[in-house]
Write an enzyme that holds these catalytic residues in place. Structure first.
Site, PDB file in Angstrom:
ATOM      1  N   ASP A  43       0.821  -1.218   0.000  1.00  0.00           N
ATOM      2  CA  ASP A  43       0.000   0.000   0.000  1.00  0.00           C
ATOM      3  C   ASP A  43       0.846   1.256   0.000  1.00  0.00           C
ATOM      4  OD1 ASP A  43      -2.936  -0.780   0.467  1.00  0.00           O
ATOM      5  OD2 ASP A  43      -1.825  -2.025   1.898  1.00  0.00           O
ATOM      6  N   ASP A 183     -10.468  -5.436   0.258  1.00  0.00           N
ATOM      7  CA  ASP A 183      -9.374  -4.887   1.082  1.00  0.00           C
ATOM      8  C   ASP A 183      -9.984  -4.048   2.196  1.00  0.00           C
ATOM      9  OD1 ASP A 183      -7.025  -3.761   2.056  1.00  0.00           O
ATOM     10  OD2 ASP A 183      -6.551  -2.655   0.215  1.00  0.00           O
TER      11      ASP A 183
END
Ligand code: DX5
Ligand code: ZN
Length: 226
Positions: A43, A183
């Protein structure tokens, strides 16, 4: 290589490295690779599209060689305002795929073409405020290989799962024919329901790295979605 080559038996659990213990990052990655993990979620937040600055190419360069040597891949979720600006550096740092937010892509086809010009696979992602229809339209335009449905507001690991993601994934599954990734707040308690709704790629941060035995947590989550 592309997403269709990376997904085994139609489903993958992806540890979100953002939630790792960075003092022991290499050791935790090695334990997950030994447990059979293939796809790692990475990320990158720019402090603008999402509040925090997270991890970026410097970290990617450290971990990519070992992951690639073990036949693993790096799935990079770009939580940034200007994804195109980052593609070249992500590609040269070892990214295999980039997923960009539809909220910042006026021309998803052009953004995706730019990513592919650097040899990157492409996914698109949409936030809880964005409709599955808009995400599907962007995915078609981008010829995305996966669509990521956020089940939290992006930015931080460890947030509570938003249950409305289940219906959003069901809607999305009727609109796209590529794998659906989820997610945010994913864990053993909701994994089977997410699978039934149509998700096949399960990103998990705290469910894996919040466990004293991340490899064991990875295996349990794999069993929950199998
Ligand atoms: C947050 C990131 C996620 C995060 C997930 O915006 O996109 O990948 O690390 O962490 P958990 O699984 O703890 O919600
Ligand atoms: Zn993510």
């Amino acid at each position: 290589m592309a997403w269709r080559d990376w997904i085994r038996d139609g489903v993958e659990v992806e540890p979100s490295l953002y939630a790792a213990d960075f003092r022991r990052l290499g050791e935790q990655i090695d334990a997950l690779l030994a447990a059979g993990c293939r796809i790692f979620h990475f990320d990158c937040g720019d402090g603008h599209f999402v509040p925090p600055v997270t991890i970026g190419p410097v970290v990617l360069r450290s971990i990519a060689p070992g992951i690639h040597a073990a036949a693993g891949v790096l799935d990079c979720h770009l939580m940034v305002d200007d994804p195109v600006h980052h593609f070249e550096e992500f590609a040269s740092s070892g990214a295999d795929s980039v997923t960009f937010h539809v909220e910042v892509a006026e021309d998803p086809a052009a953004v995706a073409a730019e990513a592919r010009s650097h040899g990157l696979s492409v996914g698109v992602v949409f936030n809880p405020e964005t409709t599955p229809a808009r995400a599907a339209e962007a995915a078609r335009a981008a010829e995305a290989e996966i669509v990521l449905c956020m089940s939290i507001h992006p930015g931080y690991s460890g947030q509570a799962f938003m249950p409305e993601a289940l219906a959003r994934i069901e809607t999305l599954a009727r609109l796209v024919d590529v794998p659906i990734q989820v997610d945010g707040g994913v864990g053993e308690e909701n994994a089977a329901a997410l699978r039934a709704a149509g998700a096949s790629l399960f990103v998990a941060g705290s469910a894996i790295f919040g466990d004293p035995d991340p490899a064991g947590a990875y295996r349990r989550l794999g069993a929950a979605v199998a």
